[in-house]
Design a protein around this motif. Sequence first.
Motif, PDB file in Angstrom:
ATOM      1  N   GLU A 130       0.844  -1.153   0.056  1.00 47.60           N
ATOM      2  CA  GLU A 130       0.014   0.066   0.034  1.00 47.60           C
ATOM      3  C   GLU A 130       0.770   1.269   0.040  1.00 47.60           C
ATOM      4  OE1 GLU A 130      -3.191   0.613  -0.062  1.00 47.60           O
ATOM      5  OE2 GLU A 130      -3.697  -1.342  -0.506  1.00 47.60           O
ATOM      6  N   GLU A 131       1.852   1.299   0.745  1.00 43.33           N
ATOM      7  CA  GLU A 131       2.871   2.423   0.976  1.00 43.33           C
ATOM      8  C   GLU A 131       3.642   2.517  -0.366  1.00 43.33           C
ATOM      9  OE1 GLU A 131       4.454   5.772   2.540  1.00 43.33           O
ATOM     10  OE2 GLU A 131       3.286   4.374   3.279  1.00 43.33           O
ATOM     11  N   ALA A 132       3.998   1.462  -1.242  1.00 45.76           N
ATOM     12  CA  ALA A 132       4.604   1.649  -2.367  1.00 45.76           C
ATOM     13  C   ALA A 132       3.688   2.234  -3.486  1.00 45.76           C
ATOM     14  CB  ALA A 132       5.291   0.458  -2.930  1.00 45.76           C
ATOM     15  N   SER A 133       2.492   1.775  -3.352  1.00 47.70           N
ATOM     16  CA  SER A 133       1.326   2.263  -4.329  1.00 47.70           C
ATOM     17  C   SER A 133       1.057   3.914  -4.077  1.00 47.70           C
ATOM     18  CB  SER A 133      -0.205   1.445  -3.835  1.00 47.70           C
ATOM     19  OG  SER A 133      -0.409   2.080  -2.907  1.00 47.70           O
ATOM     20  N   LYS A 134       1.671   4.576  -3.039  1.00 47.68           N
ATOM     21  CA  LYS A 134       1.282   5.771  -2.734  1.00 47.68           C
ATOM     22  C   LYS A 134       2.523   6.776  -3.760  1.00 47.68           C
ATOM     23  CE  LYS A 134      -0.682   5.336   1.666  1.00 47.68           C
ATOM     24  NZ  LYS A 134      -0.538   5.398   2.986  1.00 47.68           N
ATOM     25  N   LEU A 135       3.543   6.137  -4.188  1.00 52.57           N
ATOM     26  CA  LEU A 135       4.522   6.916  -5.031  1.00 52.57           C
ATOM     27  C   LEU A 135       3.880   7.349  -6.175  1.00 52.57           C
ATOM     28  CD1 LEU A 135       7.215   3.905  -5.183  1.00 52.57           C
ATOM     29  CD2 LEU A 135       7.415   6.038  -3.967  1.00 52.57           C
ATOM     30  N   LEU A 136       4.103   8.719  -6.398  1.00 43.57           N
ATOM     31  CA  LEU A 136       3.353   9.596  -7.538  1.00 43.57           C
ATOM     32  C   LEU A 136       4.249   9.894  -8.571  1.00 43.57           C
ATOM     33  CD1 LEU A 136       1.235  11.933  -5.215  1.00 43.57           C
ATOM     34  CD2 LEU A 136       0.394  10.176  -6.236  1.00 43.57           C
ATOM     35  N   VAL A 137       3.855   9.759  -9.872  1.00 52.84           N
ATOM     36  CA  VAL A 137       4.454  10.273 -11.051  1.00 52.84           C
ATOM     37  C   VAL A 137       3.377  10.983 -11.767  1.00 52.84           C
ATOM     38  CG1 VAL A 137       5.574   9.679 -13.160  1.00 52.84           C
ATOM     39  CG2 VAL A 137       6.299   8.528 -10.903  1.00 52.84           C
ATOM     40  N   LYS A 138       3.621  12.180 -12.070  1.00 52.66           N
ATOM     41  CA  LYS A 138       2.595  13.032 -13.136  1.00 52.66           C
ATOM     42  C   LYS A 138       3.459  12.956 -14.363  1.00 52.66           C
ATOM     43  CE  LYS A 138       0.720  17.459 -13.679  1.00 52.66           C
ATOM     44  NZ  LYS A 138      -0.648  16.907 -13.985  1.00 52.66           N
ATOM     45  N   VAL A 139       2.450  12.662 -15.574  1.00 56.37           N
ATOM     46  CA  VAL A 139       2.816  12.658 -16.673  1.00 56.37           C
ATOM     47  C   VAL A 139       2.518  14.167 -17.504  1.00 56.37           C
ATOM     48  CG1 VAL A 139       2.754  11.982 -19.087  1.00 56.37           C
ATOM     49  CG2 VAL A 139       2.858  10.294 -17.086  1.00 56.37           C
ATOM     50  N   LEU A 140       3.762  14.777 -18.049  1.00 56.12           N
ATOM     51  CA  LEU A 140       3.466  16.092 -18.724  1.00 56.12           C
ATOM     52  C   LEU A 140       3.454  15.815 -20.264  1.00 56.12           C
ATOM     53  CD1 LEU A 140       3.262  19.108 -18.570  1.00 56.12           C
ATOM     54  CD2 LEU A 140       5.841  19.243 -18.850  1.00 56.12           C
ATOM     55  N   HIS A 141       2.330  15.990 -20.820  1.00 57.67           N
ATOM     56  CA  HIS A 141       2.096  15.672 -22.147  1.00 57.67           C
ATOM     57  C   HIS A 141       2.868  16.695 -23.017  1.00 57.67           C
ATOM     58  CE1 HIS A 141      -0.858  12.536 -21.346  1.00 57.67           C
ATOM     59  NE2 HIS A 141      -1.083  13.038 -20.439  1.00 57.67           N
ATOM     60  N   VAL A 142       3.289  16.274 -24.314  1.00 60.46           N
ATOM     61  CA  VAL A 142       3.860  17.049 -25.384  1.00 60.46           C
ATOM     62  C   VAL A 142       3.102  18.426 -25.417  1.00 60.46           C
ATOM     63  CG1 VAL A 142       4.300  17.319 -27.518  1.00 60.46           C
ATOM     64  CG2 VAL A 142       5.097  15.347 -26.350  1.00 60.46           C
ATOM     65  N   SER A 143       1.709  18.154 -25.542  1.00 56.27           N
ATOM     66  CA  SER A 143       0.718  19.283 -25.720  1.00 56.27           C
ATOM     67  C   SER A 143       0.644  20.243 -24.734  1.00 56.27           C
ATOM     68  CB  SER A 143      -0.656  18.855 -26.104  1.00 56.27           C
ATOM     69  OG  SER A 143      -1.045  18.131 -24.920  1.00 56.27           O
ATOM     70  N   GLU A 144       1.218  19.947 -23.729  1.00 59.17           N
ATOM     71  CA  GLU A 144       1.318  20.749 -22.321  1.00 59.17           C
ATOM     72  C   GLU A 144       2.579  21.622 -22.152  1.00 59.17           C
ATOM     73  OE1 GLU A 144      -1.985  18.263 -19.803  1.00 59.17           O
ATOM     74  OE2 GLU A 144       0.002  17.858 -19.589  1.00 59.17           O
ATOM     75  N   ASN A 145       3.506  20.873 -22.942  1.00 56.93           N
ATOM     76  CA  ASN A 145       4.838  21.334 -22.564  1.00 56.93           C
ATOM     77  C   ASN A 145       5.459  22.507 -23.599  1.00 56.93           C
ATOM     78  OD1 ASN A 145       7.737  21.631 -22.308  1.00 56.93           O
ATOM     79  ND2 ASN A 145       8.062  19.204 -22.260  1.00 56.93           N
ATOM     80  N   PRO A 146       5.791  23.575 -23.178  1.00 55.29           N
ATOM     81  CA  PRO A 146       6.179  24.778 -24.185  1.00 55.29           C
ATOM     82  C   PRO A 146       7.556  24.472 -24.760  1.00 55.29           C
ATOM     83  CG  PRO A 146       6.606  25.405 -22.024  1.00 55.29           C
ATOM     84  CD  PRO A 146       5.778  24.102 -21.707  1.00 55.29           C
ATOM     85  N   ALA A 147       8.422  23.575 -24.373  1.00 55.51           N
ATOM     86  CA  ALA A 147       9.607  23.250 -25.113  1.00 55.51           C
ATOM     87  C   ALA A 147       9.727  21.694 -24.874  1.00 55.51           C
ATOM     88  CB  ALA A 147      10.638  24.077 -24.255  1.00 55.51           C
TER      89      ALA A 147
END
Length: 573
Positions: free
Chosen positions: A304-321
């Motif tokens: 359960e603790e490991a499942s709390k690891l967070l990763v956010k994906v920044l899509h190409v369309s949201e990335n200015p560069a």
Amino acid sequence: MAAAGPWPELEAAARERRRELSLAGAAVAERVAAGGGRLPEALLALPLLQSLELSGCAALRELGPGVAAALPALHTLVLSRNALGPAGLGEGLGGPLPALRLLDLSGNGLEALPAALGGTGSGGAGDAAAAFPQLRSLNLSSNRLRELGPGLARAAPQLQELLLAGNRLRALPGGLLPPDGPPAPFPLLSRLDAADNEVAELGADIAALPALKSLDVANNQLRELPAALADCPRLKEANFRGNQLRDKRLEKMVNGCQTKAILEYLRAGGRAKGKAESAREDVRKKKREKQKKDSGDGEQDEVEEASKLLVKVLHVSENPAPLVVKVSPGVKDVRAFIVCCVLKGVNLKPGNALKRFLTVQTKLHEDICEKRTVATIATHDLQLVKAPLTYDVQPPDELKIMPLGRKEIKAKDLLRQLQLEAEEQRKQKKRQNVSGLHKYLQLLDGKDNYPCLVDAEGAVISFPPITNSEKTKIRKETRDLFLEVTSDTSLQICKDVMDTLILKIAELNRSALENKEGSGSDMELDALCGPGNLNLPLVVEQVRVVDTDGNLKVLYPSKTDLATVSSLLTVIR
């Protein structure tokens, strides 16, 4: 299958031994229609194919026979928004697909599941055990399904995500949990989406799904929720909005998306807890936690603790560069596959965090990369990477690199130097085995050109499978990484290795913060390790790999990537 007209896409795929194929557009639809609504026979001559997509083709009514037998390496099959029915799928999916991980049949005309997916169609395939033993994600949204076949649990025992929104289902779980099915059907199913159906009954056996974390039954015809929902051990997100519930107090909680409050309300038998009862429940909860800790049964808590690891994906369309890697044609004969991404928010300052980071790479090279024979990892300090990048090949006497810990040298001279070092190492230690870079030299035997990743200034920053460059070396101060995985075996191996690498870095990041490893002032550590910062997600920025004409070859992470570590990583997309 139909053979009407030429299929240049398939001819190119066969000639270039492609692993991925996407067919789309008006020309494809016209050829499918001319071929009687079937896929072309030439598709059966692509046994190396691992990913196939043919979507938005209203002319496609059936796959035709033999697809499963001819494409045994398929791990991704996307057939959304076509005109497929169960009969049209029956022959094509009439055999097992042992490597398939994602199957998308959304937006078709399915009124029942095909036999291979546990339906009751002809051929008896629904009774076959594990036709899809590796299937993780099944998308059946926007069809006309009224019920699910009783054999789905046998056909896809490893299913983690089942998407059923926009059908005509009337009961849930319904046929998902047949009484004569496996002892523990769907042990890994964590997401179940059945919004926008006609569900009037949510059965108490929903609690028999031990891994269920997300349940969506919005916009159905439910009048009440079973108390058994409170017995779902891992349920964290539930959407019941758009149902006319009799209990108006419960409906208010539902409209407020208060999943925890809903479960507590159901657990209490439809009564809100008073302060005294809540206090008693807190005491009982703490007592249970202490007993579990004293008994040493902490494995579930660790998961359960490991499942709390967070990763956010920044899509190409949201990335200015967004960062782009261009691939030269010559790499296909040397080391054809590359997957890249950017990972931001890494903390390597505390204690021995950097040393452990490097140790993780070494272990991955030994294990999942099979001593670099199937894949090689390279990690760079993003701030030192001069984009855009080119994945290229160069002759050994022209390729120059500044290897980690060494001066700039030509590739052929580096290999000769390493070979001499290996011989000296053998003599000194009086044994046959060698260590370090020396044991990877044979991986380049017989190559006329060597693969390399070149930056905008013409400098080689990576020479797989041998070494990175000192130019982009990672240090304690590094916060943002450029990650690269290459292979001469398959694209999927690159993705699997990258998935695992991101998970391991996330675990290291959390561990460093939690343990407050000794480095820097107490004030700095408190700032890094405060309760709020422990849950700050790492950010993964998508990186596009394109050919010399700018056509997309691979985008990582796509919506199907990071699935292999989904049980240990929470991905915010």
